[in-house]
Every structure is written in C-alpha cells, then in structure tokens.
Design a protein around this motif. Structure first.
Motif, PDB file in Angstrom:
ATOM      1  N   ILE A 146      59.891  53.245  24.173  1.00  0.00           N
ATOM      2  CA  ILE A 146      58.765  54.115  24.515  1.00  0.00           C
ATOM      3  C   ILE A 146      58.026  54.505  23.235  1.00  0.00           C
ATOM      4  O   ILE A 146      58.636  54.940  22.258  1.00  0.00           O
ATOM      5  N   LEU A 147      56.706  54.352  23.244  1.00  0.00           N
ATOM      6  CA  LEU A 147      55.877  54.738  22.106  1.00  0.00           C
ATOM      7  C   LEU A 147      55.037  55.979  22.390  1.00  0.00           C
ATOM      8  O   LEU A 147      54.501  56.594  21.469  1.00  0.00           O
ATOM      9  N   ALA A 148      54.892  56.340  23.662  1.00  0.00           N
ATOM     10  CA  ALA A 148      54.142  57.538  24.033  1.00  0.00           C
ATOM     11  C   ALA A 148      54.398  57.811  25.503  1.00  0.00           C
ATOM     12  O   ALA A 148      54.956  56.980  26.228  1.00  0.00           O
ATOM     13  N   ARG A 149      53.984  58.986  25.939  1.00  0.00           N
ATOM     14  CA  ARG A 149      54.020  59.338  27.350  1.00  0.00           C
ATOM     15  C   ARG A 149      52.669  59.894  27.757  1.00  0.00           C
ATOM     16  O   ARG A 149      51.834  60.210  26.890  1.00  0.00           O
ATOM     17  N   LYS A 150      52.473  60.006  29.058  1.00  0.00           N
ATOM     18  CA  LYS A 150      51.200  60.516  29.562  1.00  0.00           C
ATOM     19  C   LYS A 150      50.847  61.851  28.904  1.00  0.00           C
ATOM     20  O   LYS A 150      49.701  62.068  28.491  1.00  0.00           O
ATOM     21  N   GLU A 151      51.843  62.741  28.788  1.00  0.00           N
ATOM     22  CA  GLU A 151      51.568  64.085  28.296  1.00  0.00           C
ATOM     23  C   GLU A 151      51.718  64.224  26.786  1.00  0.00           C
ATOM     24  O   GLU A 151      51.276  65.223  26.206  1.00  0.00           O
ATOM     25  N   VAL A 152      52.336  63.266  26.124  1.00  0.00           N
ATOM     26  CA  VAL A 152      52.527  63.318  24.665  1.00  0.00           C
ATOM     27  C   VAL A 152      52.141  61.973  24.080  1.00  0.00           C
ATOM     28  O   VAL A 152      52.814  60.970  24.337  1.00  0.00           O
ATOM     29  N   PRO A 153      51.056  61.918  23.274  1.00  0.00           N
ATOM     30  CA  PRO A 153      50.511  60.632  22.844  1.00  0.00           C
ATOM     31  C   PRO A 153      51.244  59.977  21.679  1.00  0.00           C
ATOM     32  O   PRO A 153      50.647  59.245  20.903  1.00  0.00           O
ATOM     33  N   THR A 154      52.538  60.210  21.563  1.00  0.00           N
ATOM     34  CA  THR A 154      53.306  59.522  20.529  1.00  0.00           C
ATOM     35  C   THR A 154      54.792  59.715  20.792  1.00  0.00           C
ATOM     36  O   THR A 154      55.194  60.499  21.640  1.00  0.00           O
ATOM     37  N   SER A 155      55.588  58.959  20.063  1.00  0.00           N
ATOM     38  CA  SER A 155      57.040  59.119  20.058  1.00  0.00           C
ATOM     39  C   SER A 155      57.488  59.144  18.606  1.00  0.00           C
ATOM     40  O   SER A 155      56.685  58.919  17.684  1.00  0.00           O
ATOM     41  N   TYR A 156      58.773  59.384  18.391  1.00  0.00           N
ATOM     42  CA  TYR A 156      59.290  59.383  17.021  1.00  0.00           C
ATOM     43  C   TYR A 156      58.978  58.073  16.315  1.00  0.00           C
ATOM     44  O   TYR A 156      58.467  58.069  15.182  1.00  0.00           O
ATOM     45  N   HIS A 157      59.263  56.944  16.966  1.00  0.00           N
ATOM     46  CA  HIS A 157      59.078  55.643  16.317  1.00  0.00           C
ATOM     47  C   HIS A 157      57.646  55.457  15.826  1.00  0.00           C
ATOM     48  O   HIS A 157      57.415  55.030  14.688  1.00  0.00           O
ATOM     49  N   LEU A 158      56.688  55.750  16.664  1.00  0.00           N
ATOM     50  CA  LEU A 158      55.286  55.535  16.298  1.00  0.00           C
ATOM     51  C   LEU A 158      54.830  56.550  15.268  1.00  0.00           C
ATOM     52  O   LEU A 158      54.213  56.193  14.252  1.00  0.00           O
ATOM     53  N   ALA A 159      55.133  57.827  15.498  1.00  0.00           N
ATOM     54  CA  ALA A 159      54.627  58.873  14.612  1.00  0.00           C
ATOM     55  C   ALA A 159      55.159  58.719  13.194  1.00  0.00           C
ATOM     56  O   ALA A 159      54.414  58.895  12.216  1.00  0.00           O
ATOM     57  N   VAL A 160      56.434  58.392  13.056  1.00  0.00           N
ATOM     58  CA  VAL A 160      57.014  58.324  11.716  1.00  0.00           C
ATOM     59  C   VAL A 160      56.388  57.192  10.906  1.00  0.00           C
ATOM     60  O   VAL A 160      56.153  57.323   9.693  1.00  0.00           O
ATOM     61  N   VAL A 161      56.079  56.083  11.550  1.00  0.00           N
ATOM     62  CA  VAL A 161      55.468  54.948  10.858  1.00  0.00           C
ATOM     63  C   VAL A 161      54.036  55.283  10.429  1.00  0.00           C
ATOM     64  O   VAL A 161      53.627  55.012   9.297  1.00  0.00           O
ATOM     65  N   VAL A 162      53.280  55.880  11.348  1.00  0.00           N
ATOM     66  CA  VAL A 162      51.896  56.246  11.040  1.00  0.00           C
ATOM     67  C   VAL A 162      51.854  57.302   9.942  1.00  0.00           C
ATOM     68  O   VAL A 162      51.069  57.209   8.985  1.00  0.00           O
ATOM     69  N   ASP A 163      52.699  58.321  10.059  1.00  0.00           N
ATOM     70  CA  ASP A 163      52.711  59.394   9.068  1.00  0.00           C
ATOM     71  C   ASP A 163      53.083  58.890   7.673  1.00  0.00           C
ATOM     72  O   ASP A 163      52.461  59.260   6.671  1.00  0.00           O
ATOM     73  N   ASP A 164      54.134  58.068   7.602  1.00  0.00           N
ATOM     74  CA  ASP A 164      54.546  57.562   6.290  1.00  0.00           C
ATOM     75  C   ASP A 164      53.414  56.800   5.622  1.00  0.00           C
ATOM     76  O   ASP A 164      53.193  56.927   4.409  1.00  0.00           O
ATOM     77  N   ALA A 165      52.673  56.014   6.389  1.00  0.00           N
ATOM     78  CA  ALA A 165      51.569  55.251   5.811  1.00  0.00           C
ATOM     79  C   ALA A 165      50.429  56.170   5.378  1.00  0.00           C
ATOM     80  O   ALA A 165      49.896  56.042   4.267  1.00  0.00           O
ATOM     81  N   LEU A 166      50.045  57.110   6.239  1.00  0.00           N
ATOM     82  CA  LEU A 166      48.928  57.994   5.913  1.00  0.00           C
ATOM     83  C   LEU A 166      49.246  58.915   4.741  1.00  0.00           C
ATOM     84  O   LEU A 166      48.346  59.305   3.982  1.00  0.00           O
ATOM     85  N   GLN A 167      50.513  59.253   4.575  1.00  0.00           N
ATOM     86  CA  GLN A 167      50.902  60.136   3.471  1.00  0.00           C
ATOM     87  C   GLN A 167      51.279  59.375   2.204  1.00  0.00           C
ATOM     88  O   GLN A 167      51.629  59.991   1.202  1.00  0.00           O
ATOM     89  N   GLY A 168      51.219  58.068   2.252  1.00  0.00           N
ATOM     90  CA  GLY A 168      51.527  57.273   1.073  1.00  0.00           C
ATOM     91  C   GLY A 168      52.984  57.308   0.672  1.00  0.00           C
ATOM     92  O   GLY A 168      53.318  57.155  -0.513  1.00  0.00           O
ATOM     93  N   VAL A 169      53.873  57.482   1.643  1.00  0.00           N
ATOM     94  CA  VAL A 169      55.304  57.542   1.342  1.00  0.00           C
ATOM     95  C   VAL A 169      55.779  56.174   0.857  1.00  0.00           C
ATOM     96  O   VAL A 169      55.559  55.158   1.521  1.00  0.00           O
TER      97      VAL A 169
END
Length: 292
Positions: free
Chosen positions: A194-217
């Motif tokens: 699962i990458l998201a749900r109707k009521e929550v537009p993300t999951s741990y897997h997706l958010a952590v990857v996007v955040d690490d990239a946007l924050q330059g980790v």
C-alpha cells in the motif's frame, strides 16, 4: 563538496524509548564525525495515533540528551502535496491501482490458501490480483466514494525499474567497521504494498523516500528491523528518479524477553527514565551498550 546529511525521523504516536535514543545518538555521532548535518523529521501521517504532546516530548527528549537539530523541522502532515505528486508519476506509469478488499477479506482469502506466504514483517502477502477487476470498474468504485487503498503493482513495478536501472540493490555501510557492500534488493517479497489510502495520501514507504530526496539526505541510519523495507524504498527511488542514499542498519536494543523495544509493548520511555533520576550520560551509555 556538500556535507553529509543524516536524519532521525520518529513518529509522535507515543513516547520515545531507549531504542529511539540509540538511533538518534548514532546519527548524531556519525554526523559530527563527518562534519555533516543532522535533521529531525516528524513522521505524523497517522492522524488517529499522532498527538501534539508526543511531538513536544520528542523535542524535550532530544534537548535533554544534548542533541542539536536543524530548523525548520519537516512535519509530514504539512507536505501531502509532495506525496500526491509522487503518486501521480507512478499513476502515469500505470504502476498503482485502487484495491477495495478489507482486512477481513484478506484474512479470509489467506485462511483458504494453505501455506500462503508472508512479507518480511510477517504479514500475509496481498492475496488478490489486479487483473481480477477491470480498470473501469475500479474507477467507478472510486468515483462512488468507496474506501480504497492505492497499491503498487509490484511485478510490473520491478519489471519497469529493472529496465531502467538493471538489478536493484543498495549500498550498505556496516555499522561496525564502516565497510560498504552492495545488498541485492528483493521488493517482490513484499507483494503489492500500500502506498496511500483514500483518506491519507501516502504511506511510510512512499513518504520516507520522497522526504529523504527532498531533504537531501545522504545517509539513512536506522534499526535493523527496517533493513528489508529498503528493497521497497530502492524500487521507489528508481521509479521516481530519486537519488539513493547510503544505508546503515544498526543492531536493535532488546528487552529481557528478547523483544525489540517498542511503544506497542510499553517499553520504558525516556521521559520515565528522566523522571526516575537517570542522567543523560547514563542514557547514552545504556542506549549504546554493546555497539562497536
């Protein structure tokens, strides 16, 4: 040359314990030794369990341990648009689909199939096929307002990623000694996650990857219990065109019964240790005991 970037990313769904302290302290030590930066990220996408008082407690625990972090702190609940953009890219590639099966549906289907496999976390693999329902029917049910989960079509996603980048893997920096080795990724072991749900537009897997990239980790240092999930993260990085950090998965702290420390089993919190008179130096020694 840019400075290394480390991060500690707790969820404010309970009080931090010694296991969290271990991870935070290791990240702090490595960032200092390399002349790098340490970020604190609040992973608060679960609105039903995350609470402001727990987030405040994270800041208090960090300060008590003598840890410094950069401002501003990224709070995932304030960046849902970033995750929607990532999902839109995966949708363009035809790699995600809405599924309507409930937990009960999944339990019943698994019970009917002897020896059905589980993912690395021990949960049964999703036992239904994307092909069992037409795209038109799925779209109709979404439009009708039915609850759904957005799942990654894992087989198709792996095929797409391998065509782009070849065999999937990541660079693992060993916690003891600092040597680096290539670890082969096995995202198929997770099934259609699962990458998201109707009521929550993300999951741990997706958010952590996007955040690490946007924050330059550049260095992801976390517990060994998340090592297997790196297969999914590396897959998503390739599909989304994101850079791959170096990874280190350190040993976990265990309780007297051999269980990893966890909020869910009521492991003693840092706040309780502080209230009981334990000093920051004692917490540091206890949290890092046994590590080389």
């Amino acid at each position: 040359m840019s400075r290394p970037v480390f991060r500690f990313a707790p969820s404010p769904n309970g009080q931090l314990h010694l296991g969290h302290a271990r991870s935070a302290l290791i990240n702090d030590a490595l960032s200092r030794a390399s002349g790098g930066r340490l970020l604190l990220r609040i992973e608060d996408i679960d609105a039903t369990r995350c609470r402001p008082e727990f987030e405040t407690g994270i800041y208090e625990d960090f300060a008590w341990l003598g840890l410094d972090w950069e401002q501003p702190v990224r709070r995932q609940s304030q960046h849902f648009a970033d995750y929607r953009s990532a999902l839109a890219r995966l949708e363009t590639l035809d790699l995600i689909y809405p599924s309507f099966e409930t937990r009960g549906d999944i339990r019943r289907a698994v019970a009917e199939r002897s020896g059905w496999p589980s993912d690395p976390d021990g949960a049964p693999l999703f036992p239904f096929s994307r092909a069992a329902m037409s795209a038109a029917e799925r779209a109709r049910r979404v439009a009708a307002g039915e609850p759904y989960a957005l799942r990654l079509d894992m087989a198709r996603a792996v095929e797409t990623a391998v065509a782009v980048a070849g065999p999937l893997g990541w660079q693992e920096v060993e916690a003891a000694g600092g040597t680096t080795r290539l670890v082969a990724a096995d995202p198929l072991a997770w099934g259609d996650v699962i990458l998201a749900r109707k009521e929550v537009p993300t999951s741990y897997h997706l958010a952590v990857v996007v955040d690490d990239a946007l924050q330059g980790v550049t260095h992801v240092v976390r517990g060994a219990d998340l090592k297997a999930a790196t297969s999914v993260h590396r897959l998503l990085q390739v599909l989304l065109g994101l850079p791959a950090p170096l990874y280190t998965h350190h040993a976990l702290l265990l309780d007297a019964e051999g269980r990893k420390l966890s909020k869910s089993i009521g492991s003693q919190s840092l706040a309780a240790l502080r209230a009981g008179g334990m000093s920051p130096a004692e917490v540091r020694r206890t949290a890092l005991e046994g590590l080389r």
